[in-house]
Design a protein around this motif. Structure first.
Motif, short mmCIF file in Angstrom:
data_model
loop_
_atom_site.label_atom_id
_atom_site.label_comp_id
_atom_site.label_asym_id
_atom_site.label_seq_id
_atom_site.Cartn_x
_atom_site.Cartn_y
_atom_site.Cartn_z
N ARG A 270 0.85 -1.19 0.00
CA ARG A 270 0.00 0.00 0.00
C ARG A 270 0.89 1.23 0.00
NH1 ARG A 270 -2.93 -3.09 4.23
NH2 ARG A 270 -4.55 -4.24 3.13
N GLY A 271 0.46 2.24 -0.75
CA GLY A 271 1.26 3.45 -0.84
C GLY A 271 0.45 4.62 -1.33
N ILE A 272 1.16 5.65 -1.78
CA ILE A 272 0.55 6.92 -2.19
C ILE A 272 0.98 7.25 -3.62
CG2 ILE A 272 0.29 9.38 -1.68
CD1 ILE A 272 -0.73 7.70 0.57
N ILE A 273 0.00 7.62 -4.45
CA ILE A 273 0.29 8.11 -5.80
C ILE A 273 -0.32 9.50 -5.97
CG2 ILE A 273 0.47 5.87 -6.92
CD1 ILE A 273 -2.45 6.14 -7.80
N GLY A 274 0.01 10.15 -7.08
CA GLY A 274 -0.56 11.45 -7.38
C GLY A 274 -0.50 11.71 -8.87
N PRO A 275 -1.07 12.81 -9.32
CA PRO A 275 -0.98 13.16 -10.74
C PRO A 275 0.47 13.26 -11.19
CG PRO A 275 -2.54 14.59 -9.59
CD PRO A 275 -1.81 13.83 -8.54
N LYS A 276 0.72 12.93 -12.43
CA LYS A 276 2.07 12.99 -12.97
C LYS A 276 2.57 14.43 -12.99
CE LYS A 276 5.40 10.63 -15.09
NZ LYS A 276 6.03 9.43 -14.50
#
Length: 340
Positions: A270-276
């Motif tokens: 599990r982790g964190i992503i965001g817009p490129k």
């Protein structure tokens, strides 16, 4: 070479080679970059949206709400959790990739994202988002409803082979960590798709609810989300995909111990992503806060009580980790025919 240094060099070269009339514009561009870089000092100055690809109640949802609460205390702005399940993560991914790359929209991620990027979507790949931080890993566990007439992996194999087509196994979406974990076990055990049907759910919470209710008697899930149900006597855990036994179920063998050679390096994460394209300085401030959260006593107690493995990874390490996982997923997506 950092972006700031590179732009500075470009500006100096522009003054040297462009006509005087253009020099002011170059200086303005460099000044604008400097002001945007300075803006990270003020980040965040408004609420941050934290978009989840799952329904409320599952392990990813619980972890996200724990993170949001701690981040708010550290950064002084609300981190507003929004559940965006559906479309095999597509609903959430659409919202994230269409958001501004300013650090005010982030999202949850698990190995499921890598799976659907390989098996489902043409428009998304691991390069479609910024992989901001990895948080935890969580070994898959194979659970069964308490009513089933077997209490071991060997007994499960014997039962489903004696009654082909009578049993189903639930997990998250096609190509997800749970699906691939089941496929690995099924291959090692010689179980065919005709003998046991895999039933995908949009979230692990929904899948486990089906197991607890006895609607789907077998499930591939995670330690944290199943422990309470096991302790309550609603579910039994038969095996764990891990190099070693897990503390939550010390009497449960690993798949390898039970005689089934399944690669224990395949883990849920599990982790964190965001817009490129989130600016490096904004991302660095966010990552610093995330790492700070993982060092708090409340967070450590939560991780321990949830039987998760605390594994913080910054952007570079997390991106490399995801690339390795992507190779594994691509292989199994092809083997399972999910890319057809």
């Amino acid at each position: 070479m950092t972006t700031t240094i590179l732009l500075g060099l470009m500006a100096r070269r522009a003054y040297k080679f462009v006509p005087p009339a253009m020099a002011g514009a170059v200086a303005l561009g460099a000044g604008l970059h400097a002001s945007l870089s300075h803006a990270a000092d003020d980040y965040p100055n408004q609420p941050v949206r934290y978009l989840l690809h799952v329904s409320p109640g599952g392990g990813t949802d619980v972890l996200a709400r724990q993170m949001a609460s701690e981040l708010e205390q550290i950064l002084g702005q609300p981190f507003v959790v929004e559940n965006r399940p559906g479309g095999q993560t597509g609903v959430q991914l659409a919202a994230i990739t269409s958001a501004a790359s300013d650090g005010y929209t982030i999202g949850s991620t698990t190995a499921t994202h890598i799976a659907v990027m390989n098996a489902v979507f043409d428009e998304y790949s691991i390069d479609s988002v910024d992989w901001i931080a990895g948080l935890v890993t969580d070994p898959p566990v194979l659970v069964v409803h308490d009513s089933v007439p077997f209490d071991s992996l060997e007994g499960l194999v014997e039962e489903v082979k004696a009654n082909p087509g009578q049993y189903s196994v639930s997990g998250t979406v096609d190509g997800s960590t749970g699906h691939i974990a089941w496929a690995m076990f099924a291959e090692a055990a010689g179980i065919t798709e005709d003998e046991v049907r895999y039933v995908p759910y949009d979230s692990q919470g929904d899948s486990v609810t089906a197991n607890v209710g006895g609607h789907i008697p077998i499930g591939m899930a995670w330690t944290g989300i199943t422990r309470d149900h096991v302790e309550a006597g609603n579910l039994r855990v038969l095996g764990v995909l891990s190099e070693e036994r897990v503390s939550a179920f010390p009497d449960t063998p690993t798949f390898t111990e039970a005689g089934y050679e399944v690669d224990p390096s395949w883990q849920q994460f599990r982790g964190i992503i965001g817009p490129k394209g989130i600016p490096d300085d904004v991302k660095a401030k966010l990552v610093g806060a995330l790492e700070q959260v993982t060092q708090t006593e409340d967070y450590k107690e939560y991780i321990e009580s949830s039987n998760l493995n605390n594994r913080f990874m910054g952007p570079e390490e997390f991106t490399e980790f995801v690339a390795r996982q992507n190779e594994i997923v691509a292989e199994w997506v092809e083997r399972l025919g999910l890319d057809e």
